[in-house]
Design an enzyme around this catalytic site. Structure first.
Site, short mmCIF file in Angstrom:
data_model
loop_
_atom_site.label_atom_id
_atom_site.label_comp_id
_atom_site.label_asym_id
_atom_site.label_seq_id
_atom_site.Cartn_x
_atom_site.Cartn_y
_atom_site.Cartn_z
N ASP A 288 0.86 -1.18 0.00
CA ASP A 288 0.00 0.00 0.00
C ASP A 288 0.91 1.24 0.00
O ASP A 288 2.14 1.15 0.15
CB ASP A 288 -0.98 -0.01 1.18
CG ASP A 288 -2.21 0.86 0.88
OD1 ASP A 288 -2.13 1.71 -0.04
OD2 ASP A 288 -3.25 0.72 1.55
C1 NOJ Z 1 -4.01 4.01 0.07
C2 NOJ Z 1 -5.20 3.09 0.11
O1 NOJ Z 1 -5.20 2.35 1.32
C3 NOJ Z 1 -5.27 2.13 -1.05
O2 NOJ Z 1 -6.50 1.46 -1.01
C4 NOJ Z 1 -5.09 2.85 -2.34
O3 NOJ Z 1 -5.21 1.94 -3.42
C5 NOJ Z 1 -3.73 3.50 -2.31
N1 NOJ Z 1 -3.70 4.48 -1.24
C6 NOJ Z 1 -3.38 4.16 -3.63
O4 NOJ Z 1 -4.12 5.29 -3.80
#
Ligand code: NOJ
Length: 756
Positions: A288
């Site tokens: 993430d």
């Molecule tokens: C953080 C989020 O938790 C995730 O779901 C997302 O895909 C990423 N950022 C990228 O934006």
């Protein structure tokens, strides 16, 4: 290394891959026939350490694409861009990669495309309320076509985190509390994005996230630690991910949270043991956003180098946005703190997906020459998805649908007229294409017959926007709202939350209707008119006392671009609501977490509630232990009766099946759909089993007076669970089963699972 040894290595990896597929008894993918593994071997042999680490790095597209950035792309410094940029920029970078980088390795361009793209679809939690995998798949297919037209290859969706705490804002982005419902919805989404095959130019590689346990955030606070015993992890939280890998999901995202103290982005148990060794996943894992670097804040890495080492060792193949792999990878290898085989394996998985997607083989990088617009075809899918997600929670005296005697309506509440809020969290769609409920009502009934008053004003000194109106405690707009109500035949009160109040980092400790909305309803009661509550929200809200003042309650979530027309369809009975809750609605925030497949305890609460004299039971003194609305619940304008339950045998043998059936009759006046649910419960086992577990469901359509016999086939393997030695077992014994309209009622069966 000479050619002969490269050849031997190639042969070895193909052999390994074939053995792997034979062992896993799944068909070898076409990729092998095309010798993808051999092509990867050749590339790996040519790649420098820097180029390998580049493949393992995803960079966020900068606001300005500078010559230095382009140069880095030429040098193969990044394997992926996280691209909120324009299609033109995406295409330019891809061209640089393919034509000017040394090894001509294409980028994989990823973006969050969560619920619709050009056309906004209902939030995933709403989509789950349709209980209709075929419709979800159709929506995801349409989304893939839209997003790929804009030059996007890869979406960070679906989110298949089980969520049992409505305070957690991201409950909006998933499919609710149940592992079977979530698995089916997640698989349908993946199939929609990735069909007809990953290589199709309009196919979008999916990313199942957040691996794993993210939805169990302690106290419903985003990014918080989770404590999940292994049995529960395997039987509940991992289940949708296993289904996703079986469905061929291209990628997974490692989560932000720690699981039992070990961060998910440095967790060898979930990433290597379960995902690679047990499930044989051969796509790649992306972290993430900065979750590799955040291993330092978690307290398991001392610095960026340590974070990179831990994440790579654990099996995170690509680092999203932070750059510890790039910065420290070479040094770690030189110091022998990392094994090159780990790097090669990660790069292999990334390249495998790029090959499968046809990125090396001239997959067209689309650059539309105009802004994409929602098409009629996709809007009609959005309208159906939104309409089918509506859950009718109350309908006293058939207050809905509105009949022809209703000539005028009052429309109260700013959510009735907020193009951006109806799109929900993570919206890609442009709000200027949204059709609001107010606009739809005006076009249906004539502007002169619709009396709109928001009834809400921001607090003194606050900016005037919908969120501030929703949160405001002020009563200043009440008089105007009451005046509108008094003029109308029926009052439509739009209640709920603005889109910013759910989603990532939007957790709330108080999930009652925000601001002065409950008081606004009390004020409107004075009009003496029937009040219809339409609740737009990204989570279950609490509105116990308000519901009592409303004649009908329709939960419409955040329905996307076409939310308005879909709401009007339902209000006037053009469609009959069939949605059922994908998550339990609590009566009080103090009951949270509250979910239907809980254990019984040694002192199960008595149904008489807090007033019961039976004091020493598992319940509260001040509120009942039961939910406001149970999982699976939803009314219809029609009425369904369940009768004639029967089963083919009272005994289920290990390799056999038993069929359970019941007659479902539409005893009402409307042609309507019903979601029929099938649950089981093992009465005694070596570890306590949930009071009910959903095993399957079917959506059926019945004309008035029609009866259908609905059959569920149960196999013994569906009764499996992890015992205290973490072995997947089925244990013989006595069971109950239900064919039911929701998780709290239904026709009951008793059966036995025979000894093997
Ligand atoms: C953080 C989020 O938790 C995730 O779901 C997302 O895909 C990423 N950022 C990228 O934006």
């Amino acid at each position: 290394m000479g050619l002969a040894s490269t050849g031997a290595k190639t042969a070895m990896s193909i052999l390994t891959a074939f053995t792997f597929f034979a062992l896993a008894s799944i068909p070898a993918p076409i990729s092998l026939m095309n010798n993808i593994e051999g092509r990867i071997d050749t590339l790996l042999h040519q790649m420098s350490i820097e180029e390998k680490l580049g493949q393992m790095s995803q960079v966020a597209l900068p606001d300005q694409v500078t010559p230095e950035f382009k140069d880095a792309v030429r040098k193969g410094k990044y394997g992926s861009v996280y691209g909120w940029g324009s299609p033109k920029v995406r295409a330019e970078l891809q061209k640089l990669s393919i034509e000017e980088s040394r090894l001509k390795i294409p980028l994989i361009i990823g973006q969050d495309v969560i619920h619709g793209y050009t056309t906004g679809f209902p939030i995933p939690l709403a989509q789950a309320a349709t209980w209709d995998p075929a419709l979800i798949k159709e929506g995801a297919r349409a989304t893939a076509k839209e997003a790929t037209q804009d030059g996007i290859h890869w979406t960070f969706s679906p989110m298949i985190d089980i969520a049992r705490d409505p305070r957690w804002g991201r409950i909006a982005e998933g499919y609710g509390e149940d592992p079977i419902l979530t698995s089916k919805m997640g698989v349908a989404t993946i199939e929609g994005y990735q069909s007809p095959s990953l290589a199709a130019p309009d196919s979008l590689a999916a990313c199942a996230k957040h691996y794993v346990g993210y939805g169990a955030a302690e106290a419903g606070r985003d990014y918080n630690s989770t404590w999940i015993p292994e049995g529960l992890l395997r039987d509940v939280y991992l289940k949708p991910f296993e289904a996703a890998t079986k469905a061929g999901v291209a990628t997974l995202m490692s989560a932000f949270n720690a699981i039992n103290g070990v961060p998910a982005s440095a967790n060898p148990f979930t990433l290597r043991q379960v995902l690679r060794n047990e499930w044989r996943f051969d796509g790649f894992v992306v972290s993430d956003y900065m979750s590799v670097h955040e291993l330092i804040a978690h307290g398991v890495a001392v610095d960026g180098a340590d974070a990179a080492r831990k994440a790579i060792d654990a099996g995170v193949d690509m680092e999203m946005v932070s750059d510890d792999y790039l910065k420290h990878g070479a040094q770690l290898l030189a110091e022998k703190k990392l094994d090159i085989r780990m790097i090669d394996e990660a790069v292999r998985c990334i390249l495998r997906i790029k090959f499968r997607m046809g990125l090396f083989d001239g997959r067209h990088q689309s650059v539309p020459d105009h802004d994409l617009l929602p098409t009629e075809e996709v809007k009609s899918i959005g309208r159906k998805l939104a309409g089918d997600s509506h859950v009718l929670l109350k309908n006293d005296d058939n207050a809905l649908p509105l009949t022809s005697s209703v000539k005028t309506v009052a429309v109260i509440g700013s959510l009735a007229n907020s193009p951006s809020d109806q799109l929900g969290t993570w919206a890609n769609a442009d709000a200027k294409h949204s059709i609001t409920p107010l606009a739809s009502l005006e076009s249906r009934m004539g502007k002169e017959n619709v009396f709109y008053a928001s009834g809400q004003v921001p607090e003194e000194g606050q900016k005037d926007n919908v969120e501030n109106r929703i949160l405001s405690k002020s009563h200043h707009g009440f008089l105007e709202a009451l005046a509108a109500a008094q003029k109308a035949d029926v009052v439509l009160v739009f209640l709920g939350e603005s889109s910013g109040l759910s989603g990532e980092a939007s957790c709330r400790s108080d999930i009652n209707l925000p601001g002065s909305q409950a008081e606004l309803v009390s004020e409107l009661v004075k009009s003496g008119k029937p009040l219809i509550g339409i609740i737009m929200a990204g989570r279950p809200l609490i509105f116990h006392e308000t519901a009592a003042k409303l004649s009908a309650v329709l939960y419409v979530w955040q329905g996307g671009t076409m939310a308005g027309p879909a709401i009007v369809d339902t209000l006037f009975g053009d469609i009959v609501p069939s949605g059922k809750l994908p998550v339990t609605f609590p009566q009080s925030v103090g009951q949270v977490p509250l979910y239907y497949d809980h254990l019984n305890t040694g002192r199960p609460p008595a149904l008489t509630g807090p007033a019961s004299e039976d004091r020493f039971r598992s319940k509260y003194l001040d509120v009942t232990f039961t939910p406001e609305y149970p999982f699976g619940f939803g009314l219809s304008y029609s009425k369904f009766t369940y009768s004639n339950g029967s089963m083919t045998s009272p005994v289920l043998h290990n390799l056999g099946t038993v069929a359970f059936s019941a007659d479902i009759t539409n005893a009402g006046k409307f042609a309507a759909s019903e979601i029929v649910q099938f649950y089981t419960h093992q009465i005694a086992a070596t570890v306590a089993r949930p009071v009910r577990e959903l095993k399957d469901f079917q959506k059926i359509h019945l004309e008035p007076g029609e009866t259908k016999n609905v059959i569920f086939q149960l196999e013994a393997s569906e009764l499996g669970f992890h015992n205290s030695h973490m072995k997947l077992v089925t244990e013989p014994g006595h069971f109950e089963a239900w064919i039911a309209p929701d998780s709290a009622s239904g026709i009951k069966f008793n059966f036995e699972l025979a000894k093997a």
